[in-house]
Scaffold this motif. Structure first.
Motif, PDB file in Angstrom:
ATOM      1  N   GLY A   1     -41.505  -7.141  17.123  1.00  0.00           N
ATOM      2  CA  GLY A   1     -40.234  -7.357  16.456  1.00  0.00           C
ATOM      3  C   GLY A   1     -39.846  -8.823  16.487  1.00  0.00           C
ATOM      4  O   GLY A   1     -40.690  -9.698  16.623  1.00  0.00           O
ATOM      5  N   SER A   2     -38.558  -9.078  16.408  1.00  0.00           N
ATOM      6  CA  SER A   2     -38.025 -10.439  16.345  1.00  0.00           C
ATOM      7  C   SER A   2     -37.918 -11.033  17.748  1.00  0.00           C
ATOM      8  O   SER A   2     -36.831 -11.345  18.239  1.00  0.00           O
ATOM      9  N   ILE A   3     -39.065 -11.236  18.378  1.00  0.00           N
ATOM     10  CA  ILE A   3     -39.126 -11.630  19.785  1.00  0.00           C
ATOM     11  C   ILE A   3     -39.243 -13.138  19.933  1.00  0.00           C
ATOM     12  O   ILE A   3     -40.118 -13.749  19.337  1.00  0.00           O
ATOM     13  N   VAL A   4     -38.365 -13.692  20.769  1.00  0.00           N
ATOM     14  CA  VAL A   4     -38.499 -15.092  21.160  1.00  0.00           C
ATOM     15  C   VAL A   4     -39.336 -15.186  22.427  1.00  0.00           C
ATOM     16  O   VAL A   4     -40.272 -15.977  22.514  1.00  0.00           O
ATOM     17  N   SER A   5     -38.978 -14.378  23.407  1.00  0.00           N
ATOM     18  CA  SER A   5     -39.728 -14.348  24.666  1.00  0.00           C
ATOM     19  C   SER A   5     -39.473 -13.025  25.365  1.00  0.00           C
ATOM     20  O   SER A   5     -38.433 -12.396  25.178  1.00  0.00           O
ATOM     21  N   VAL A   6     -40.447 -12.616  26.175  1.00  0.00           N
ATOM     22  CA  VAL A   6     -40.320 -11.392  26.960  1.00  0.00           C
ATOM     23  C   VAL A   6     -40.221 -11.789  28.420  1.00  0.00           C
ATOM     24  O   VAL A   6     -41.112 -12.474  28.938  1.00  0.00           O
ATOM     25  N   ASN A   7     -39.186 -11.384  29.059  1.00  0.00           N
ATOM     26  CA  ASN A   7     -38.971 -11.746  30.461  1.00  0.00           C
ATOM     27  C   ASN A   7     -39.596 -10.677  31.364  1.00  0.00           C
ATOM     28  O   ASN A   7     -40.778 -10.395  31.253  1.00  0.00           O
ATOM     29  N   VAL A   8     -38.802 -10.067  32.218  1.00  0.00           N
ATOM     30  CA  VAL A   8     -39.336  -9.049  33.117  1.00  0.00           C
ATOM     31  C   VAL A   8     -39.784  -7.822  32.330  1.00  0.00           C
ATOM     32  O   VAL A   8     -39.122  -7.399  31.384  1.00  0.00           O
ATOM     33  N   MET A   9     -40.921  -7.265  32.737  1.00  0.00           N
ATOM     34  CA  MET A   9     -41.409  -6.007  32.176  1.00  0.00           C
ATOM     35  C   MET A   9     -41.625  -5.038  33.335  1.00  0.00           C
ATOM     36  O   MET A   9     -42.104  -5.432  34.405  1.00  0.00           O
ATOM     37  N   ASP A  10     -41.238  -3.790  33.116  1.00  0.00           N
ATOM     38  CA  ASP A  10     -41.269  -2.795  34.193  1.00  0.00           C
ATOM     39  C   ASP A  10     -41.869  -1.489  33.692  1.00  0.00           C
ATOM     40  O   ASP A  10     -41.868  -1.194  32.495  1.00  0.00           O
ATOM     41  N   TRP A  11     -42.302  -0.696  34.653  1.00  0.00           N
ATOM     42  CA  TRP A  11     -42.612   0.702  34.408  1.00  0.00           C
ATOM     43  C   TRP A  11     -41.700   1.545  35.295  1.00  0.00           C
ATOM     44  O   TRP A  11     -41.588   1.273  36.498  1.00  0.00           O
ATOM     45  N   TYR A  12     -41.079   2.547  34.691  1.00  0.00           N
ATOM     46  CA  TYR A  12     -40.286   3.537  35.404  1.00  0.00           C
ATOM     47  C   TYR A  12     -40.939   4.902  35.178  1.00  0.00           C
ATOM     48  O   TYR A  12     -41.758   5.066  34.283  1.00  0.00           O
ATOM     49  N   ARG A  13     -40.542   5.865  36.009  1.00  0.00           N
ATOM     50  CA  ARG A  13     -40.998   7.236  35.767  1.00  0.00           C
ATOM     51  C   ARG A  13     -39.868   8.211  36.110  1.00  0.00           C
ATOM     52  O   ARG A  13     -39.007   7.927  36.936  1.00  0.00           O
TER      53      ARG A  13
ATOM     54  N   TYR B   1     -43.538   8.520  32.020  1.00  0.00           N
ATOM     55  CA  TYR B   1     -43.523   7.104  32.361  1.00  0.00           C
ATOM     56  C   TYR B   1     -42.920   6.311  31.208  1.00  0.00           C
ATOM     57  O   TYR B   1     -43.321   6.470  30.058  1.00  0.00           O
ATOM     58  N   TYR B   2     -41.962   5.444  31.548  1.00  0.00           N
ATOM     59  CA  TYR B   2     -41.248   4.642  30.559  1.00  0.00           C
ATOM     60  C   TYR B   2     -41.493   3.157  30.802  1.00  0.00           C
ATOM     61  O   TYR B   2     -41.412   2.674  31.928  1.00  0.00           O
ATOM     62  N   CYS B   3     -41.745   2.463  29.723  1.00  0.00           N
ATOM     63  CA  CYS B   3     -41.839   1.010  29.750  1.00  0.00           C
ATOM     64  C   CYS B   3     -40.444   0.434  29.494  1.00  0.00           C
ATOM     65  O   CYS B   3     -39.670   0.973  28.686  1.00  0.00           O
ATOM     66  N   HIS B   4     -40.135  -0.651  30.182  1.00  0.00           N
ATOM     67  CA  HIS B   4     -38.849  -1.334  29.993  1.00  0.00           C
ATOM     68  C   HIS B   4     -39.108  -2.837  29.974  1.00  0.00           C
ATOM     69  O   HIS B   4     -39.992  -3.338  30.681  1.00  0.00           O
ATOM     70  N   ALA B   5     -38.330  -3.554  29.179  1.00  0.00           N
ATOM     71  CA  ALA B   5     -38.471  -5.009  29.146  1.00  0.00           C
ATOM     72  C   ALA B   5     -37.152  -5.670  28.797  1.00  0.00           C
ATOM     73  O   ALA B   5     -36.361  -5.122  28.014  1.00  0.00           O
ATOM     74  N   ASP B   6     -36.920  -6.824  29.377  1.00  0.00           N
ATOM     75  CA  ASP B   6     -35.804  -7.688  28.980  1.00  0.00           C
ATOM     76  C   ASP B   6     -36.365  -8.722  28.009  1.00  0.00           C
ATOM     77  O   ASP B   6     -37.233  -9.520  28.372  1.00  0.00           O
ATOM     78  N   ILE B   7     -35.864  -8.697  26.780  1.00  0.00           N
ATOM     79  CA  ILE B   7     -36.468  -9.479  25.701  1.00  0.00           C
ATOM     80  C   ILE B   7     -35.415 -10.351  25.032  1.00  0.00           C
ATOM     81  O   ILE B   7     -34.336  -9.872  24.665  1.00  0.00           O
ATOM     82  N   ARG B   8     -35.761 -11.613  24.882  1.00  0.00           N
ATOM     83  CA  ARG B   8     -34.890 -12.515  24.126  1.00  0.00           C
ATOM     84  C   ARG B   8     -35.296 -12.413  22.665  1.00  0.00           C
ATOM     85  O   ARG B   8     -36.466 -12.606  22.304  1.00  0.00           O
ATOM     86  N   ILE B   9     -34.301 -12.131  21.817  1.00  0.00           N
ATOM     87  CA  ILE B   9     -34.569 -11.925  20.394  1.00  0.00           C
ATOM     88  C   ILE B   9     -33.775 -12.912  19.562  1.00  0.00           C
ATOM     89  O   ILE B   9     -32.820 -13.534  20.054  1.00  0.00           O
TER      90      ILE B   9
END
Length: 123
Positions: A26-38, A93-101
């Protein structure tokens, strides 16, 4: 704007391995922390593993030494290698990310979730 698409879940016997992938687009500038949750049936969603954009990692005690989180920054993709799987690892299992857009109207850092992928470990 931004999507996280997961893949790699499935059914595996105890002691086996699976590799999950999650790609951000998508309209991504940068991806910061990325996580996996369940989230297991009847239980709260829990954090499994975290990786920063510099590669620092952290794991839940229940998976440390068995799971490995990694990322490919060029592809905006995070992976979760799961070895020595146990029946208690069964969960969505869920992927999560903090993304600057950035879009024509909006710029900022937001939290995004994938749709979830089922992992089932049989005994």
């Amino acid at each position: 704007q931004v999507q996280l698409v997961e893949s790699g879940g499935g059914l595996v016997q105890a002691g086996g391995s699976l590799r999950l992938s999650c790609a951000a687009s998508g309209s991504i500038v940068s991806v910061n922390v990325m996580d996996w949750y369940r989230e297991a049936p009847g239980k709260q969603r829990e954090l499994v593993a975290t990786i920063t954009n510099s590669g620092s990692t952290n794991y839940a005690d229940s998976v440390a030494g068995r799971f490995t989180i990694s990322r490919d920054n060029a592809k905006n993709t995070v992976y979760l290698q799961m070895n020595s799987l146990k029946p208690e690892d069964t969960a969505v299992y869920y992927c999560h990310a903090d993304i600057r857009i950035t879009t024509g109207f909006l710029t900022g850092t937001y939290s995004y979730w994938g749709q979830g992928t089922q992992v089932t470990v049989s005994s």
